[in-house]
Structures are given as C-alpha cells and as structure tokens.
Design a protein around this motif. Structure first.
Motif, PDB file in Angstrom:
ATOM      1  N   LYS A  23      17.223  56.348  28.105  1.00  0.00           N
ATOM      2  CA  LYS A  23      18.687  57.119  28.397  1.00  0.00           C
ATOM      3  C   LYS A  23      19.471  55.947  29.641  1.00  0.00           C
ATOM      4  O   LYS A  23      20.727  56.200  29.702  1.00  0.00           O
ATOM      5  CB  LYS A  23      18.466  58.413  29.053  1.00  0.00           C
ATOM      6  CG  LYS A  23      17.898  58.241  30.428  1.00  0.00           C
ATOM      7  CD  LYS A  23      17.737  59.772  31.129  1.00  0.00           C
ATOM      8  CE  LYS A  23      17.233  59.943  32.381  1.00  0.00           C
ATOM      9  NZ  LYS A  23      17.056  61.301  32.896  1.00  0.00           N
ATOM     10  N   ARG A  24      18.704  54.933  30.070  1.00  0.00           N
ATOM     11  CA  ARG A  24      19.342  53.991  30.785  1.00  0.00           C
ATOM     12  C   ARG A  24      20.470  53.202  29.975  1.00  0.00           C
ATOM     13  O   ARG A  24      20.246  53.131  28.803  1.00  0.00           O
ATOM     14  CB  ARG A  24      18.126  53.200  31.423  1.00  0.00           C
ATOM     15  CG  ARG A  24      17.293  53.729  32.454  1.00  0.00           C
ATOM     16  CD  ARG A  24      16.481  52.981  32.847  1.00  0.00           C
ATOM     17  NE  ARG A  24      15.440  53.439  33.688  1.00  0.00           N
ATOM     18  CZ  ARG A  24      15.279  53.743  35.002  1.00  0.00           C
ATOM     19  NH1 ARG A  24      16.563  53.130  35.737  1.00  0.00           N
ATOM     20  NH2 ARG A  24      14.324  54.245  35.594  1.00  0.00           N
ATOM     21  N   TYR A  25      21.245  52.610  30.924  1.00  0.00           N
ATOM     22  CA  TYR A  25      22.433  51.852  30.236  1.00  0.00           C
ATOM     23  C   TYR A  25      21.719  50.674  29.835  1.00  0.00           C
ATOM     24  O   TYR A  25      21.178  49.919  30.825  1.00  0.00           O
ATOM     25  CB  TYR A  25      23.610  51.676  30.949  1.00  0.00           C
ATOM     26  CG  TYR A  25      24.590  50.794  30.264  1.00  0.00           C
ATOM     27  CD1 TYR A  25      25.431  51.175  29.527  1.00  0.00           C
ATOM     28  CD2 TYR A  25      24.499  49.322  30.945  1.00  0.00           C
ATOM     29  CE1 TYR A  25      26.366  50.305  28.944  1.00  0.00           C
ATOM     30  CE2 TYR A  25      25.661  48.590  30.522  1.00  0.00           C
ATOM     31  CZ  TYR A  25      26.549  49.099  29.307  1.00  0.00           C
ATOM     32  OH  TYR A  25      27.406  48.034  28.854  1.00  0.00           O
ATOM     33  N   ILE A  26      21.950  50.258  28.518  1.00  0.00           N
ATOM     34  CA  ILE A  26      21.182  48.851  28.167  1.00  0.00           C
ATOM     35  C   ILE A  26      22.021  48.055  27.446  1.00  0.00           C
ATOM     36  O   ILE A  26      22.966  48.557  26.600  1.00  0.00           O
ATOM     37  CB  ILE A  26      20.246  49.152  27.214  1.00  0.00           C
ATOM     38  CG1 ILE A  26      18.927  50.346  27.599  1.00  0.00           C
ATOM     39  CG2 ILE A  26      19.304  48.061  26.699  1.00  0.00           C
ATOM     40  CD1 ILE A  26      18.287  49.620  28.810  1.00  0.00           C
ATOM     41  N   THR A  27      22.392  46.966  27.733  1.00  0.00           N
ATOM     42  CA  THR A  27      23.387  45.939  27.314  1.00  0.00           C
ATOM     43  C   THR A  27      22.608  45.281  26.093  1.00  0.00           C
ATOM     44  O   THR A  27      21.418  45.318  26.023  1.00  0.00           O
ATOM     45  CB  THR A  27      23.434  44.636  28.086  1.00  0.00           C
ATOM     46  OG1 THR A  27      22.375  43.906  28.476  1.00  0.00           O
ATOM     47  CG2 THR A  27      24.100  45.290  29.590  1.00  0.00           C
ATOM     48  N   PRO A  28      23.342  44.817  25.080  1.00  0.00           N
ATOM     49  CA  PRO A  28      22.972  44.377  24.102  1.00  0.00           C
ATOM     50  C   PRO A  28      22.065  43.258  23.907  1.00  0.00           C
ATOM     51  O   PRO A  28      20.959  42.935  23.056  1.00  0.00           O
ATOM     52  CB  PRO A  28      24.250  43.924  23.156  1.00  0.00           C
ATOM     53  CG  PRO A  28      25.387  44.670  23.745  1.00  0.00           C
ATOM     54  CD  PRO A  28      24.915  45.035  25.070  1.00  0.00           C
TER      55      PRO A  28
END
Length: 297
Positions: free
Chosen positions: A64-69
């Motif tokens: 659920k953490r914000y993950i960049t591409p």
C-alpha cells in the motif's frame, strides 16, 4: 494473485548463479542477501488496494506504500540505510556497541538488544528506537515502531505492531541517556508483531538504524531548526526527517538537502550542524537462524 512458498523457492534456483557471483563481488554479500533477493512481503492483510482475509505472500511492489514506476522491490522500505561495514566502523569510532541476539523458547522468538556505551561521554538514543517497556526489567516489551528487518529467502516479514506517542523529536524527553561505561538492554517477542509463515525457513534478522546524539547536538539542533525554518525558501522535511538529516545528512529523505539555492544548502557544505561529531546512526549485527513457523505461537 496467490503466490505459494513452493513458487518462491522454485524461483530462487534461477538466482543461484547471481548469488554465487555476488559472493565474489562483495565481501558484504552475506549481509546484503536479503536486499538483493527480496521481492515479496508477508503478514499484512491490506495490499494492492484490497483487504485480504489471511496473510499470504504478495509482491512488495503491490504494497500500500506509494511506489514509483522505477522503484525496485529492494527499494520498498524498510531497508538498511547503512552497510554492515559502515555500521561496524561507526561502532569502532564511537565506542558504542549495538548487539543483537535471537532466542527461541516455548513457541516464542525473542530479540535481545544491548547497547553498550564504552566511550568516556554520555550518548542519547531516540525513544523511537526503543520499545514500550512493560516493567523495569525491560522484558517482553512491545515495539513503538518498525525496529527490525526480518527476511527469509526473498520474503520480507511485515511489521504488524503499532506506534507510541512521544514528545517532540527535538525535546530531550524523547531521548534516553546512556551514560559513559553503561549499557541499555531490552527483549522483544518478535511473534507479537510479526507473523511467521508455516514451515521451516532460514531467517536473516537485524535491527534497523538507531539514532544516537551527544549533549551538544540538542543545542545546535534547536537553534538550527528555528533559524532555517525562517531562512529556507521551501522546507520539504517534517520534523523527524529534519532531525535525522542533522544526525546523518546522507541518509535523510529531505528534498531540499542538496539545494544550493537556500542558505541551509550553502552552510551544509561547511558542516554547520556538526555532522558526525555530534550525531550518528548505527545498527546491529545480523543473525541468521532457522525458525519453524508451525511451532511459533
């Protein structure tokens, strides 16, 4: 997508050559094994935007953490911010030793942490790095934050505990003093806040980084926070990240840390905050141990 332990272990065979190569490539390959291979998480019920009924393996990139591409699985926190070698050298330089041992007893897994101050002056440890003590003996205490990194093969266990409320990070009340020649120790039951998968697995367990400062740090930290909150054009760090930057500038995630356009970026080149002289971070040794999840309560 449901991923089984059998699938994970099978995929590891394809990585044997990479692992063997890394042993020759770096003397720290043993310590960085969990960083190189970890791809999956285990423990949390909410991931990929869905609440699941029971723990199961899931790709770390679906957390659920914000993950960049462009984020690799090894870049999903928590992870070690310092290498084993960096931490060992820091402990030799400061004479502050952080030691971890693991003990299994009656279906429980205990982590015993001891911090020894062998220097000639007091150091202070952030209470964010310490558990909530249930007794003066500091045994069977509950963590106040994610204090350990626990991995097995390419699986990372999720921290399932809560957080404690502390005073402001700048206040001395949020720090514990370890006097010269003294030590501080505590024991945490890992299976209270981590869910171990079924079956026998070889685990790599270590503490995350601990923040340590001396007396002078408080004086400089308080004055600098007030000064740069006025002088900086755009402050993009919260209070805790700012304080961590003052302990170790290279390890904090402040977007303006290297901004030469503001006065802080200019003065940081001249070590205005004392650098490693007044604050530092270190972590424990890593323990490799076999744990049978079916025997853990």
């Amino acid at each position: 997508m449901l991923i089984t332990l059998k699938d994970i272990l099978k995929s590891n065979r394809a990585l044997c050559f990479t692992l063997l190569f890394s042993c020759f490539y770096s003397i720290n390959s043993k310590a960085s094994e969990e960083v190189t291979l970890r791809k999956y998480g285990y423990g949390k019920l909410y991931w990929n935007g869905v609440l699941h009924k029971k723990p199961e393996l899931y790709p770390l990139l679906e957390s659920k953490r914000y993950i960049t591409p462009d984020t690799p699985p090894s870049g999903v926190p928590p992870f070690y911010k310092t290498s084993d070698l960096e931490s060992e050298n820091m402990q030799l330089d400061t004479k502050v030793i952080l030691h971890l041992s693991i003990n299994q007893k009656n279906g429980d897994v205990f982590a015993i942490v001891k911090i020894e101050n062998n220097s000639t002056k007091s150091y202070f440890m952030s209470m964010q790095n310490l558990p909530k003590f249930n007794s003066k003996k500091m045994t069977n205490s509950l963590p106040c934050s994610e204090m350990f990194l626990i991995t097995a093969d390419n699986i990372r266990l999720d921290y399932l505990g809560g957080k404690c409320s502390h005073s402001s990070y700048q206040e001395r009340d949020s720090w514990v003093e370890i006097f010269a020649g003294k030590s501080l120790s505590y024991r945490v039951k890992l299976n209270d806040t981590y869910d171990f998968p079924s079956g026998k697995m070889r685990y790599n367990i270590g503490t995350l980084e601990y923040s340590m400062v001396n007396e002078k740090w408080f004086i400089e930290q308080n004055s600098n926070v007030a000064f740069f909150s006025i002088m900086n054009k755009n402050e993009m760090c919260d209070e805790e990240e700012y304080s961590m930057r003052m302990i170790n500038p290279d390890k904090a995630n402040c977007s303006y840390a290297d901004d030469a356009d503001n006065i802080e970026g200019f003065l940081s080149k001249y070590n205005f905050n004392g650098g490693d002289l007044n604050g530092f971070i270190l972590r424990s040794n890593q323990i490799i141990t076999e744990i049978d999840g079916d025997e853990i309560r």
